[in-house]
Design a protein around this motif. Structure first.
Motif, PDB file in Angstrom:
ATOM      1  N   CYS A 154       2.476  -2.885 -12.582  1.00 41.01           N
ATOM      2  CA  CYS A 154       1.925  -4.369 -12.248  1.00 41.01           C
ATOM      3  C   CYS A 154       0.609  -4.226 -12.547  1.00 41.01           C
ATOM      4  O   CYS A 154      -0.288  -3.760 -11.897  1.00 41.01           O
ATOM      5  N   PHE A 155       0.294  -4.882 -13.735  1.00 42.93           N
ATOM      6  CA  PHE A 155      -1.343  -4.894 -13.974  1.00 42.93           C
ATOM      7  C   PHE A 155      -2.129  -5.784 -13.146  1.00 42.93           C
ATOM      8  O   PHE A 155      -3.118  -5.451 -12.776  1.00 42.93           O
ATOM      9  N   GLU A 156      -1.245  -6.941 -12.474  1.00 44.89           N
ATOM     10  CA  GLU A 156      -1.878  -7.841 -11.859  1.00 44.89           C
ATOM     11  C   GLU A 156      -2.580  -7.185 -10.403  1.00 44.89           C
ATOM     12  O   GLU A 156      -3.670  -7.474 -10.176  1.00 44.89           O
ATOM     13  N   HIS A 157      -1.984  -6.545  -9.996  1.00 46.30           N
ATOM     14  CA  HIS A 157      -2.107  -5.927  -8.773  1.00 46.30           C
ATOM     15  C   HIS A 157      -2.588  -4.275  -8.869  1.00 46.30           C
ATOM     16  O   HIS A 157      -2.734  -3.673  -7.505  1.00 46.30           O
ATOM     17  N   GLY A 158      -2.635  -3.844  -9.912  1.00 48.70           N
ATOM     18  CA  GLY A 158      -2.886  -2.296  -9.825  1.00 48.70           C
ATOM     19  C   GLY A 158      -2.226  -1.258  -9.478  1.00 48.70           C
ATOM     20  O   GLY A 158      -2.511  -0.416  -8.824  1.00 48.70           O
ATOM     21  N   VAL A 159      -0.769  -1.414  -9.907  1.00 48.11           N
ATOM     22  CA  VAL A 159       0.071  -0.303  -9.403  1.00 48.11           C
ATOM     23  C   VAL A 159       0.713   0.101 -10.820  1.00 48.11           C
ATOM     24  O   VAL A 159       1.280  -0.773 -11.263  1.00 48.11           O
ATOM     25  N   TYR A 160       0.624   1.362 -11.054  1.00 47.30           N
ATOM     26  CA  TYR A 160       0.864   1.837 -12.582  1.00 47.30           C
ATOM     27  C   TYR A 160       1.889   2.812 -12.657  1.00 47.30           C
ATOM     28  O   TYR A 160       1.803   3.944 -11.602  1.00 47.30           O
ATOM     29  N   GLN A 190       0.722  -1.293   0.038  1.00 47.69           N
ATOM     30  CA  GLN A 190       0.005  -0.012  -0.096  1.00 47.69           C
ATOM     31  C   GLN A 190       0.931   1.357  -0.063  1.00 47.69           C
ATOM     32  O   GLN A 190       2.163   1.229   0.579  1.00 47.69           O
ATOM     33  N   PRO A 191       0.563   2.203  -0.590  1.00 49.30           N
ATOM     34  CA  PRO A 191       1.224   3.514  -0.526  1.00 49.30           C
ATOM     35  C   PRO A 191       1.664   4.017   0.974  1.00 49.30           C
ATOM     36  O   PRO A 191       0.788   3.694   1.963  1.00 49.30           O
ATOM     37  N   LEU A 192       2.745   4.505   1.096  1.00 47.99           N
ATOM     38  CA  LEU A 192       3.229   5.012   2.382  1.00 47.99           C
ATOM     39  C   LEU A 192       2.525   6.498   2.597  1.00 47.99           C
ATOM     40  O   LEU A 192       2.059   6.742   3.530  1.00 47.99           O
ATOM     41  N   ILE A 193       2.589   7.484   1.549  1.00 47.92           N
ATOM     42  CA  ILE A 193       2.182   8.643   1.645  1.00 47.92           C
ATOM     43  C   ILE A 193       1.288   8.857   0.430  1.00 47.92           C
ATOM     44  O   ILE A 193       1.973   9.022  -0.783  1.00 47.92           O
ATOM     45  N   GLU A 242       0.737   4.901 -17.434  1.00 47.07           N
ATOM     46  CA  GLU A 242       1.066   3.574 -17.184  1.00 47.07           C
ATOM     47  C   GLU A 242       2.446   2.991 -17.850  1.00 47.07           C
ATOM     48  O   GLU A 242       3.205   2.040 -17.277  1.00 47.07           O
ATOM     49  N   ASN A 243       2.838   3.743 -18.776  1.00 47.84           N
ATOM     50  CA  ASN A 243       3.964   3.624 -19.468  1.00 47.84           C
ATOM     51  C   ASN A 243       5.354   3.666 -18.724  1.00 47.84           C
ATOM     52  O   ASN A 243       6.344   3.381 -19.006  1.00 47.84           O
ATOM     53  N   MET A 255      16.271   0.674   1.069  1.00 48.23           N
ATOM     54  CA  MET A 255      14.943   0.794   0.795  1.00 48.23           C
ATOM     55  C   MET A 255      14.818   1.630  -0.572  1.00 48.23           C
ATOM     56  O   MET A 255      15.455   2.693  -0.687  1.00 48.23           O
ATOM     57  N   LEU A 256      13.623   0.929  -1.333  1.00 46.20           N
ATOM     58  CA  LEU A 256      13.432   1.683  -2.531  1.00 46.20           C
ATOM     59  C   LEU A 256      12.188   2.609  -2.365  1.00 46.20           C
ATOM     60  O   LEU A 256      11.287   2.205  -2.009  1.00 46.20           O
ATOM     61  N   VAL A 257      12.456   4.025  -2.839  1.00 48.66           N
ATOM     62  CA  VAL A 257      11.383   4.914  -2.579  1.00 48.66           C
ATOM     63  C   VAL A 257      11.020   5.374  -3.927  1.00 48.66           C
ATOM     64  O   VAL A 257      11.877   5.689  -4.777  1.00 48.66           O
ATOM     65  N   TYR A 258       9.592   5.208  -4.525  1.00 49.75           N
ATOM     66  CA  TYR A 258       9.342   5.831  -5.601  1.00 49.75           C
ATOM     67  C   TYR A 258       7.934   6.074  -5.661  1.00 49.75           C
ATOM     68  O   TYR A 258       7.162   6.060  -4.315  1.00 49.75           O
ATOM     69  N   HIS A 259       7.392   6.585  -6.607  1.00 53.86           N
ATOM     70  CA  HIS A 259       5.834   6.910  -6.840  1.00 53.86           C
ATOM     71  C   HIS A 259       5.260   6.160  -7.763  1.00 53.86           C
ATOM     72  O   HIS A 259       5.858   5.591  -8.682  1.00 53.86           O
ATOM     73  N   ALA A 260       3.984   6.054  -7.780  1.00 55.39           N
ATOM     74  CA  ALA A 260       3.056   5.016  -8.706  1.00 55.39           C
ATOM     75  C   ALA A 260       1.596   5.606  -8.506  1.00 55.39           C
ATOM     76  O   ALA A 260       1.336   6.310  -7.569  1.00 55.39           O
ATOM     77  N   ARG A 261       0.902   5.046  -9.676  1.00 57.62           N
ATOM     78  CA  ARG A 261      -0.501   5.602  -9.574  1.00 57.62           C
ATOM     79  C   ARG A 261      -1.312   4.326  -9.114  1.00 57.62           C
ATOM     80  O   ARG A 261      -0.668   3.066  -9.422  1.00 57.62           O
ATOM     81  N   THR A 262      -2.781   4.302  -8.759  1.00 56.44           N
ATOM     82  CA  THR A 262      -3.506   3.101  -8.454  1.00 56.44           C
ATOM     83  C   THR A 262      -4.482   2.958  -9.648  1.00 56.44           C
ATOM     84  O   THR A 262      -5.453   2.271  -9.455  1.00 56.44           O
ATOM     85  N   TYR A 263      -4.408   3.843 -10.615  1.00 60.66           N
ATOM     86  CA  TYR A 263      -5.615   3.766 -11.592  1.00 60.66           C
ATOM     87  C   TYR A 263      -4.831   4.409 -12.998  1.00 60.66           C
ATOM     88  O   TYR A 263      -4.034   5.090 -12.924  1.00 60.66           O
TER      89      TYR A 263
END
Length: 317
Positions: free
Chosen positions: A250-256, A8-11, A218-219, A273-281
């Motif tokens: 990861c299309f399987e779990h919806g993190v784009y 899950q997102p941290l922030i 998502e690209n 620790m790897l810190v990054y951003h992503a979308r959930t849709y």
């Protein structure tokens, strides 16, 4: 019931995240805020503590001028005994009449706690190339401070390449830019031709540079370069570039669209620790630039038998 393995997102709603663990024992966090109008810092004694830590706005953009729009991708570093935040900003549109004309800037604070004290504007970091540039980071290797960033070359197809240069001071370059990477593989040129968001990790006798590529939907995906720790980091021939991405949707779990990462050390003082951003849709409503839903994720990095990092899936810790 939610799968406990799914990360899950941290922030939430913080893109381009950067976390540093300082010698004072605190973690310091900054990122692009959705309004792109200020630099926000927070600190905590644990990574999880950053979620509810006090948000302190340490710098606000001016209303007009050369650095008055779209404050992007701040990073906080402790260099030569002071705190620096490196960030990109665009001029007001009445100056350039175009939206994406970013240049890179720095502010400095000599207080032990960067959430206190005064921040001094150090001006533009001039690379000697007067084009769109952003996503600066710094690292020290064998006693030399280096600047690493993304910038457009009008003679090269695409939006940005990765460059490195030595620094004379923490706000001035001490040598000419050297290009280390440009968009060339299929996964780097989807939507936009981009290499950006570099981050440095030193481990297992190597120096790694992670970076992000393609459009920020998502690209968006992450790649990696590496060199031997004893090699000349200013020689492009020292660096090997992976032809495949190391982290992608990861299309399987919806993190784009995972990307624009940084590295930090875990609460145990050892785990990278790897810190990054992503979308959930993927169905972004309105202008993607102003969509706030890129969230900060943090997960442990793993390693293979050859000492190379294994990023895994953005959705799984």
């Amino acid at each position: 019931m939610q799968n406990p393995e799914i990360l899950q997102p941290l922030i939430e709603q913080r893109a381009d995240p950067f976390i540093i663990r300082h010698t004072d024992g605190y973690y310091y966090f900054t990122a692009s805020v959705p309004q792109y109008d200020r630099i926000e810092l927070r600190r905590a004694l644990t990574i999880a503590g950053l979620v509810d830590a006090e948000k302190v706005d340490v710098w606000h953009k001016p209303d007009t001028g050369a650095y008055s729009e779209l404050i992007w991708a701040p990073e906080i570093h402790f260099n030569d005994g002071a705190w620096y935040v490196y960030f990109a900003a665009a001029p007001s549109r009445e100056i350039k009449h175009k939206l994406f004309q970013h240049r890179m800037y720095a502010i400095r604070n000599t207080n032990a706690n960067p959430l206190e004290g005064e921040w001094e504007f150090m001006g533009q970091i001039d690379t000697g190339i007067d084009t769109f540039c952003l996503d600066a980071t710094t690292f020290t290797h064998k006693g030399q401070l280096y600047y690493l960033w993304a910038q457009k070359d009008v003679a090269i197809e695409g939006n940005s390449n990765l460059y490195i240069a030595p620094m004379k001071t923490p706000w001035q370059l001490g040598g000419p830019p050297v290009m280390l990477s440009k968009p060339e593989f299929d996964w780097e040129i989807r939507g936009f031709w981009v290499n950006e968001g570099p981050s440095v990790l030193k481990k297992n006798g190597k120096i790694f540079i992670s970076y992000s590529a393609s459009a920020t939907d998502e690209n968006y995906a992450m790649g990696i370069l590496w060199a031997d720790e004893n090699a000349d980091v200013l020689d492009p021939a020292s660096w090997t570039k992976s032809p495949q991405p190391v982290l992608q949707t990861c299309f399987e779990h919806g993190v784009y669209g995972p990307g624009h990462n940084s590295f930090t050390i875990g609460d145990d003082g050892e785990t990278v620790m790897l810190v990054y951003h992503a979308r959930t849709y993927t169905e972004i409503i309105g202008d993607p630039l102003w969509n706030p839903d890129r969230h900060t994720y943090v997960k442990p990095l793993k390693w293979d038998e050859q000492g190379m990092p294994v990023f895994g899936k953005p959705s799984v810790a």
